[in-house]
Design a protein around this motif. Structure first.
Motif, mmCIF file in Angstrom:
data_model
loop_
_atom_site.group_PDB
_atom_site.id
_atom_site.type_symbol
_atom_site.label_atom_id
_atom_site.label_comp_id
_atom_site.label_asym_id
_atom_site.label_seq_id
_atom_site.Cartn_x
_atom_site.Cartn_y
_atom_site.Cartn_z
ATOM 1 N N ALA A 1 1.243 11.079 -32.124
ATOM 2 C CA ALA A 1 1.481 9.720 -32.611
ATOM 3 C C ALA A 1 2.700 9.115 -31.908
ATOM 4 O O ALA A 1 2.713 7.917 -31.564
ATOM 5 C CB ALA A 1 1.698 9.734 -34.122
ATOM 6 N N ARG A 2 3.718 9.934 -31.668
ATOM 7 C CA ARG A 2 4.933 9.452 -30.994
ATOM 8 C C ARG A 2 4.615 9.041 -29.551
ATOM 9 O O ARG A 2 5.101 8.013 -29.057
ATOM 10 C CB ARG A 2 5.986 10.565 -31.035
ATOM 11 C CG ARG A 2 7.339 10.172 -30.508
ATOM 12 C CD ARG A 2 8.387 11.220 -30.838
ATOM 13 N NE ARG A 2 8.875 11.064 -32.203
ATOM 14 C CZ ARG A 2 8.749 11.978 -33.165
ATOM 15 N NH1 ARG A 2 8.171 13.140 -32.907
ATOM 16 N NH2 ARG A 2 9.208 11.738 -34.366
ATOM 17 N N GLU B 1 1.728 8.028 -28.461
ATOM 18 C CA GLU B 1 0.924 6.803 -28.514
ATOM 19 C C GLU B 1 1.805 5.580 -28.769
ATOM 20 O O GLU B 1 1.646 4.536 -28.115
ATOM 21 C CB GLU B 1 -0.146 6.936 -29.609
ATOM 22 C CG GLU B 1 -1.173 5.829 -29.583
ATOM 23 C CD GLU B 1 -2.353 6.123 -30.491
ATOM 24 O OE1 GLU B 1 -3.276 5.283 -30.486
ATOM 25 O OE2 GLU B 1 -2.366 7.146 -31.202
ATOM 26 N N ARG B 2 2.746 5.707 -29.695
ATOM 27 C CA ARG B 2 3.651 4.584 -29.988
ATOM 28 C C ARG B 2 4.489 4.206 -28.766
ATOM 29 O O ARG B 2 4.792 3.039 -28.539
ATOM 30 C CB ARG B 2 4.594 4.935 -31.149
ATOM 31 C CG ARG B 2 3.968 4.881 -32.517
ATOM 32 C CD ARG B 2 5.025 4.872 -33.612
ATOM 33 N NE ARG B 2 5.949 5.983 -33.552
ATOM 34 C CZ ARG B 2 5.735 7.178 -34.118
ATOM 35 N NH1 ARG B 2 4.619 7.408 -34.785
ATOM 36 N NH2 ARG B 2 6.645 8.133 -34.007
#
Length: 202
Positions: free
Chosen positions: A153-154, A156-157
């Motif tokens: 997720a990190r 992707e962000r």
């Protein structure tokens, strides 16, 4: 609908098979995994690789870590935080690891030097992910702690797109594993017998 009990049962099955491996089985597989992974273009051209230190009967990473370090690659290794997120530190060779026990869980080998922060992983050209299985679509079954879901997720962000690679035993590449909407496919799996790619990677 995927349920956590489904995943737990599947994890237990894969861990049971791993528990039967001998030290020689693990060592032989680790040698083959290092050779296969080092041949990947994604690792051959990487300046920074985020990896992990295998423990127990996990597919071995130590030979690969040492080979990458010897090549001059910056290797980042995780340090588990209290909330199951991951901080990162640089691997500086065999003497740069320290054994850390987190509660009642298995002791992990973590980098002993400076902590670089959870966002350090966003600078990696390739990320080696631990797992228990991967399926025909490249979906990975993790161990259930959620640490690497946070890593993905990190990434992707941050808008980064490192190569995502998982190291497994041959029997752990299966037709299908349970997947949820937040799960992300890996780009390649390396097993002792070879490499398989997903998502149209060359």
């Amino acid at each position: 609908m995927v349920t956590e009990p489904d995943k737990r049962l599947l994890r237990r099955e894969f861990l049971t098979v791993r528990s039967r491996l001998t030290a020689d089985d693990v060592q032989d597989a680790a040698t083959a995994l290092a050779a296969g992974a080092l041949g990947l273009p994604e690792l051959a051209h990487a300046r920074t690789v985020a990896a992990y230190v295998s423990v127990g009967t996990e597919p071995g990473t130590r030979a690969l870590l040492d080979a990458l370090h010897a090549r001059g690659v910056r290797v980042l290794l995780p340090a588990l935080l209290a909330d199951n997120d991951l901080d990162w530190g640089a691997y500086r060779g065999e003497g740069s690891l320290v054994e850390v026990r987190h509660g009642g869980r298995m002791a992990l080998l973590e980098p002993s030097g400076e902590r670089l922060g959870p966002d350090a992983v966003t600078g990696a050209d390739a990320v080696l992910l631990p797992g228990l299985a991967v399926d025909d679509l490249g979906m990975r079954l993790g161990r259930g702690g959620g640490s690497y879901d946070r890593v993905l997720a990190r990434l992707e962000r941050a808008g980064t797109d490192p190569a995502l690679v998982v190291l497994l035993y041959d029997s752990e590449v299966v037709r299908r594993v349970p997947a949820e909407p937040h799960d992300r496919p890996v780009h390649a799996v390396v097993t002792p017998s070879g490499v398989r790619r997903f998502r149209g990677r060359p």
